[in-house]
Design a protein around this motif. Structure first.
Motif, PDB file in Angstrom:
ATOM      1  N   SER A 135       0.854  -1.187   0.000  1.00 33.46           N
ATOM      2  CA  SER A 135       0.000   0.000   0.000  1.00 33.46           C
ATOM      3  C   SER A 135       0.890   1.237   0.000  1.00 33.46           C
ATOM      4  O   SER A 135       2.071   1.167   0.339  1.00 33.46           O
ATOM      5  N   ASN A 136       0.322   2.360  -0.347  1.00 35.39           N
ATOM      6  CA  ASN A 136       1.099   3.596  -0.474  1.00 35.39           C
ATOM      7  C   ASN A 136       1.306   4.243   0.898  1.00 35.39           C
ATOM      8  O   ASN A 136       0.888   5.367   1.158  1.00 35.39           O
ATOM      9  N   ILE A 137       1.995   3.500   1.780  1.00 35.92           N
ATOM     10  CA  ILE A 137       2.192   3.969   3.147  1.00 35.92           C
ATOM     11  C   ILE A 137       3.365   4.948   3.203  1.00 35.92           C
ATOM     12  O   ILE A 137       4.211   4.997   2.310  1.00 35.92           O
ATOM     13  N   VAL A 165      -4.155  -3.648   9.911  1.00 37.81           N
ATOM     14  CA  VAL A 165      -5.116  -4.659   9.460  1.00 37.81           C
ATOM     15  C   VAL A 165      -5.721  -4.288   8.107  1.00 37.81           C
ATOM     16  O   VAL A 165      -5.938  -5.152   7.256  1.00 37.81           O
ATOM     17  N   LEU A 166      -5.979  -2.991   7.891  1.00 37.72           N
ATOM     18  CA  LEU A 166      -6.636  -2.512   6.665  1.00 37.72           C
ATOM     19  C   LEU A 166      -5.801  -1.405   6.009  1.00 37.72           C
ATOM     20  O   LEU A 166      -6.290  -0.289   5.784  1.00 37.72           O
ATOM     21  N   PRO A 167      -4.552  -1.678   5.665  1.00 42.04           N
ATOM     22  CA  PRO A 167      -3.708  -0.596   5.148  1.00 42.04           C
ATOM     23  C   PRO A 167      -4.211   0.013   3.856  1.00 42.04           C
ATOM     24  O   PRO A 167      -4.124   1.231   3.654  1.00 42.04           O
ATOM     25  N   CYS A 189      -7.032 -10.806  13.019  1.00 44.55           N
ATOM     26  CA  CYS A 189      -7.539 -10.127  11.824  1.00 44.55           C
ATOM     27  C   CYS A 189      -6.644 -10.422  10.620  1.00 44.55           C
ATOM     28  O   CYS A 189      -7.135 -10.738   9.518  1.00 44.55           O
ATOM     29  N   LEU A 190      -5.346 -10.307  10.822  1.00 46.23           N
ATOM     30  CA  LEU A 190      -4.418 -10.561   9.726  1.00 46.23           C
ATOM     31  C   LEU A 190      -4.453 -12.020   9.305  1.00 46.23           C
ATOM     32  O   LEU A 190      -4.404 -12.336   8.105  1.00 46.23           O
ATOM     33  N   ARG A 233     -14.394 -12.398  12.302  1.00 37.53           N
ATOM     34  CA  ARG A 233     -14.720 -12.824  10.928  1.00 37.53           C
ATOM     35  C   ARG A 233     -15.889 -12.012  10.384  1.00 37.53           C
ATOM     36  O   ARG A 233     -15.857 -11.514   9.254  1.00 37.53           O
ATOM     37  N   GLN A 234     -16.927 -11.870  11.190  1.00 35.98           N
ATOM     38  CA  GLN A 234     -18.100 -11.127  10.744  1.00 35.98           C
ATOM     39  C   GLN A 234     -17.762  -9.664  10.461  1.00 35.98           C
ATOM     40  O   GLN A 234     -18.268  -9.067   9.501  1.00 35.98           O
ATOM     41  N   ALA A 235     -16.877  -9.078  11.277  1.00 35.68           N
ATOM     42  CA  ALA A 235     -16.472  -7.685  11.054  1.00 35.68           C
ATOM     43  C   ALA A 235     -15.680  -7.541   9.756  1.00 35.68           C
ATOM     44  O   ALA A 235     -15.873  -6.580   9.001  1.00 35.68           O
ATOM     45  N   LEU A 236     -14.802  -8.479   9.487  1.00 35.61           N
ATOM     46  CA  LEU A 236     -14.002  -8.429   8.258  1.00 35.61           C
ATOM     47  C   LEU A 236     -14.870  -8.651   7.030  1.00 35.61           C
ATOM     48  O   LEU A 236     -14.641  -8.044   5.976  1.00 35.61           O
ATOM     49  N   VAL A 237     -15.877  -9.510   7.144  1.00 33.76           N
ATOM     50  CA  VAL A 237     -16.838  -9.693   6.047  1.00 33.76           C
ATOM     51  C   VAL A 237     -17.591  -8.392   5.810  1.00 33.76           C
ATOM     52  O   VAL A 237     -17.776  -7.954   4.665  1.00 33.76           O
ATOM     53  N   SER A 238     -18.017  -7.749   6.904  1.00 37.74           N
ATOM     54  CA  SER A 238     -18.732  -6.478   6.783  1.00 37.74           C
ATOM     55  C   SER A 238     -17.879  -5.421   6.089  1.00 37.74           C
ATOM     56  O   SER A 238     -18.384  -4.613   5.311  1.00 37.74           O
ATOM     57  N   ALA A 239     -16.570  -5.446   6.362  1.00 40.68           N
ATOM     58  CA  ALA A 239     -15.647  -4.489   5.741  1.00 40.68           C
ATOM     59  C   ALA A 239     -15.280  -4.872   4.311  1.00 40.68           C
ATOM     60  O   ALA A 239     -14.536  -4.130   3.646  1.00 40.68           O
ATOM     61  N   GLN A 240     -15.776  -6.022   3.855  1.00 48.28           N
ATOM     62  CA  GLN A 240     -15.581  -6.477   2.478  1.00 48.28           C
ATOM     63  C   GLN A 240     -14.118  -6.769   2.149  1.00 48.28           C
ATOM     64  O   GLN A 240     -13.672  -6.570   1.021  1.00 48.28           O
TER      65      GLN A 240
END
Length: 298
Positions: free
Chosen positions: A37-39, A210-212, A256-257, A283-290
């Motif tokens: 990612s463009n960090i 977790v979501l870079p 999460c990772l 798992r459900q939160a990561l699914v929600s975040a797509q």
């Protein structure tokens, strides 16, 4: 000292084997994934990286590996979480020798130091090790107030503060009152885009690890003034943060990772692995975040 570092700076996790030794191969893979990612930088040894549990030599080695993998692409920010000036200086020397570009230092965790103690603490570190210092304002028993930060900003190597602890009001006051050469980074994970709108010049926070890709997209949206898109990403990511922001956050970050497909090992004791119920909630939160598919947890 003038700081030029701004943007999205994820804190790396520390990849431990089951016997609590460091898995260097996994750590290299983890850093390479973050770099996709463009960090703007990578923090090593912060609270997400379980820096409280690392020895000075382990900190040195992780930064050495970071130096090899990153190869100058972004700066390395060395997190230091110790409870005496002497220890912090020892770790800071190790970090500098290994190639760190910045130090990120928490206040001590005990005895409720007053502002005079904070000033003496950071002044001594600045005098001992000539690297830019980011103050990490996260310790509940040793809060850095905006008024105290105004004094710390006068210390030679202090370049800014990572404002954590959920206090957006203190962040806002720091943005308004600190000298313009001081940088305020956000670690208010639940409210990243509002802090950018208020003037935070980036973030150093666990959600970024977790979501870079989403965090970078949100930052770039704010940079171009597209706050509607930033708000959409905010609500997309929020369920993940609400599951991370509980007890045993390093283990939650690693889970999460893991569910995103990246093996980053186990937490170091006394932190423990998560229950099946916690893993399912993540798992459900990561699914929600797509960011993962809605499949049965394994």
């Amino acid at each position: 000292m003038v700081n030029k570092l701004r943007g999205i700076i994820p804190p790396a996790v520390t990849t431990f084997n089951s016997d609590e030794t460091i898995n260097e191969e996994l750590f290299r893979e983890h850093l390479e994934w973050l770099l996709q990612s463009n960090i703007a930088g990578i923090s090593i040894g912060g609270s997400t990286g379980e820096g409280h549990a690392l020895t000075a030599e382990e900190t040195r080695r992780l930064i050495q590996i970071g130096k090899e993998v990153i190869d100058g692409r972004v700066p390395i920010i060395a997190g230091i979480i110790r409870d005496s000036t002497k220890e912090v200086i020892e770790y800071a020397h190790a970090a500098k020798d290994a190639g760190a570009d910045y130090l990120m230092i928490t206040p001590i965790h005990y005895f409720r130091p007053d502002d005079e103690a904070h000033v003496a603490f950071y002044s001594a570190i600045s005098d001992a090790v000539d690297l830019p210092i980011i103050i990490y304002n996260v310790v509940a028993t040793a809060v850095i107030t905006p008024e105290c930060m105004a004094r710390l900003a006068e210390i030679k190597n202090v370049v800014g503060i990572k404002q954590s602890g959920g206090d957006i009001h203190a962040l806002n006051k720091m943005v308004l009152t600190l000298p313009k050469e001081q940088t305020v980074w956000s670690a208010v994970d639940a409210l990243l885009y509002p802090t950018y709108a208020l003037g935070a010049e980036g973030a150093i926070a666990a959600l970024l690890t977790v979501l870079p890709e989403l965090c970078v997209e949100q930052w770039e949206a704010c940079e171009r003034g597209d706050y509607e898109r930033a708000k959409e990403i905010h609500y997309q990511m929020l369920p993940v943060w609400l599951e991370m922001d509980k007890t045993n956050m390093p283990a939650r970050t690693k889970e999460c990772l893991r569910q995103r497909g990246f093996n980053v090992g186990v937490p170091r004791g006394p932190l423990n692995v998560l229950s099946d119920a916690d893993r399912e909630a993540i798992r459900q939160a990561l699914v929600s975040a797509q960011v993962i598919k809605d499949e049965v947890l394994n």
